[in-house]
Each structure stands twice: as C-alpha cells, then as structure tokens.
Design a protein around this motif. Sequence first.
Motif, PDB file in Angstrom:
ATOM      1  N   VAL A  44      -7.835  12.294 -22.430  1.00 20.99           N
ATOM      2  CA  VAL A  44      -7.776  12.363 -20.967  1.00 20.99           C
ATOM      3  C   VAL A  44      -7.885  13.810 -20.476  1.00 20.99           C
ATOM      4  O   VAL A  44      -8.632  14.100 -19.544  1.00 20.99           O
ATOM      5  N   LEU A  45      -7.141  14.697 -21.097  1.00 20.83           N
ATOM      6  CA  LEU A  45      -7.093  16.084 -20.635  1.00 20.83           C
ATOM      7  C   LEU A  45      -8.134  16.978 -21.295  1.00 20.83           C
ATOM      8  O   LEU A  45      -8.406  18.069 -20.806  1.00 20.83           O
ATOM      9  N   GLY A  46      -8.653  16.543 -22.442  1.00 23.68           N
ATOM     10  CA  GLY A  46      -9.648  17.341 -23.138  1.00 23.68           C
ATOM     11  C   GLY A  46      -9.083  18.445 -24.000  1.00 23.68           C
ATOM     12  O   GLY A  46      -9.824  19.182 -24.636  1.00 23.68           O
ATOM     13  N   ARG A  47      -7.781  18.576 -24.035  1.00 24.52           N
ATOM     14  CA  ARG A  47      -7.157  19.583 -24.906  1.00 24.52           C
ATOM     15  C   ARG A  47      -5.725  19.157 -25.204  1.00 24.52           C
ATOM     16  O   ARG A  47      -5.146  18.326 -24.531  1.00 24.52           O
ATOM     17  N   ARG A  48      -5.165  19.765 -26.236  1.00 25.54           N
ATOM     18  CA  ARG A  48      -3.806  19.436 -26.673  1.00 25.54           C
ATOM     19  C   ARG A  48      -2.789  20.281 -25.912  1.00 25.54           C
ATOM     20  O   ARG A  48      -2.935  21.485 -25.788  1.00 25.54           O
ATOM     21  N   ILE A  49      -1.768  19.609 -25.407  1.00 21.14           N
ATOM     22  CA  ILE A  49      -0.672  20.298 -24.730  1.00 21.14           C
ATOM     23  C   ILE A  49       0.602  19.983 -25.502  1.00 21.14           C
ATOM     24  O   ILE A  49       1.080  18.846 -25.469  1.00 21.14           O
ATOM     25  N   PRO A  50       1.146  20.964 -26.238  1.00 20.19           N
ATOM     26  CA  PRO A  50       2.354  20.722 -27.011  1.00 20.19           C
ATOM     27  C   PRO A  50       3.521  20.304 -26.126  1.00 20.19           C
ATOM     28  O   PRO A  50       3.726  20.856 -25.043  1.00 20.19           O
ATOM     29  N   GLY A  51       4.258  19.295 -26.581  1.00 18.14           N
ATOM     30  CA  GLY A  51       5.442  18.856 -25.867  1.00 18.14           C
ATOM     31  C   GLY A  51       5.189  17.796 -24.821  1.00 18.14           C
ATOM     32  O   GLY A  51       6.134  17.265 -24.235  1.00 18.14           O
ATOM     33  N   LEU A  52       3.937  17.467 -24.568  1.00 17.51           N
ATOM     34  CA  LEU A  52       3.640  16.446 -23.569  1.00 17.51           C
ATOM     35  C   LEU A  52       4.149  15.077 -24.019  1.00 17.51           C
ATOM     36  O   LEU A  52       4.617  14.291 -23.204  1.00 17.51           O
ATOM     37  N   GLY A  53       4.108  14.822 -25.324  1.00 18.26           N
ATOM     38  CA  GLY A  53       4.659  13.575 -25.851  1.00 18.26           C
ATOM     39  C   GLY A  53       6.170  13.518 -25.671  1.00 18.26           C
ATOM     40  O   GLY A  53       6.730  12.469 -25.358  1.00 18.26           O
ATOM     41  N   THR A  54       6.826  14.630 -25.857  1.00 22.10           N
ATOM     42  CA  THR A  54       8.269  14.696 -25.657  1.00 22.10           C
ATOM     43  C   THR A  54       8.618  14.467 -24.188  1.00 22.10           C
ATOM     44  O   THR A  54       9.559  13.738 -23.870  1.00 22.10           O
ATOM     45  N   LEU A  55       7.836  15.054 -23.307  1.00 21.55           N
ATOM     46  CA  LEU A  55       8.041  14.827 -21.878  1.00 21.55           C
ATOM     47  C   LEU A  55       7.819  13.355 -21.535  1.00 21.55           C
ATOM     48  O   LEU A  55       8.590  12.767 -20.778  1.00 21.55           O
ATOM     49  N   SER A  56       6.786  12.766 -22.114  1.00 15.97           N
ATOM     50  CA  SER A  56       6.522  11.337 -21.895  1.00 15.97           C
ATOM     51  C   SER A  56       7.688  10.496 -22.387  1.00 15.97           C
ATOM     52  O   SER A  56       8.079   9.518 -21.737  1.00 15.97           O
ATOM     53  N   THR A  57       8.244  10.850 -23.531  1.00 12.54           N
ATOM     54  CA  THR A  57       9.387  10.127 -24.075  1.00 12.54           C
ATOM     55  C   THR A  57      10.574  10.206 -23.123  1.00 12.54           C
ATOM     56  O   THR A  57      11.244   9.205 -22.866  1.00 12.54           O
TER      57      THR A  57
END
Length: 104
Positions: A44-57
């Motif tokens: 979706v974003l075209g690049r990796r953003i560290p911690g976005l999965g943690t924020l989603s959680t």
Amino acid sequence: MMQWLRGSFITGFFVTVPLFITVAALVWLFNVVDGLTTPMYDRVLGRRIPGLGTLSTAVVILLVGTFARNVIGKRILQQGETYLLRVPVFRSIYAPVRQLVAAF
C-alpha cells in the motif's frame, strides 16, 4: 550459607522466569503481527515503515477493548469464549493464561 544461596536462587528463579516468558511472548506476538501486516503496508505504501505493525496491534487491541466493554460485545465475547472452551487443546492453553492475566 547453602540455605541462603538455595533460597535466593529459588526466589530469583521464580521472579526471573515469568518476566522472561512474558517479555518473550510479547516480543513474539508483536513480531507475528508485524510480520502479518508488513507485506500489506509495503504494497500500500510502497516502502517499509518500522513499527507500523506494532501500531496496528495497539489499535486492534484498543478496538477489541472498546468492543468488549460494550454490553453487546460482552455477550458476543462470552458466547464465543463458551464455544472455544469446548475445544480441549484451546481450553488447556486459554484457561490458565486467562487466569494469569486476570491475576494481574
């Protein structure tokens, strides 16, 4: 002297092991969730953003908590829990973990 060493070791063991297991479980959980959501965010974003999965959680946990505090949500969760506790493997893992979390 040996009795003091034994007592201190046992006390340290019973303090350290639950802390280690808790931290390891949380790290594992967030890595699993981050690993599940990272490919979607990468596309979706075209690049990796560290911690976005943690924020989603954290957002998912907040939403589940909001739902669980609602009268209808409580009833749905209780009914779902009743069905899941009928599964032997699930029951043997879920019930003790729930009791442990409730103790805190």
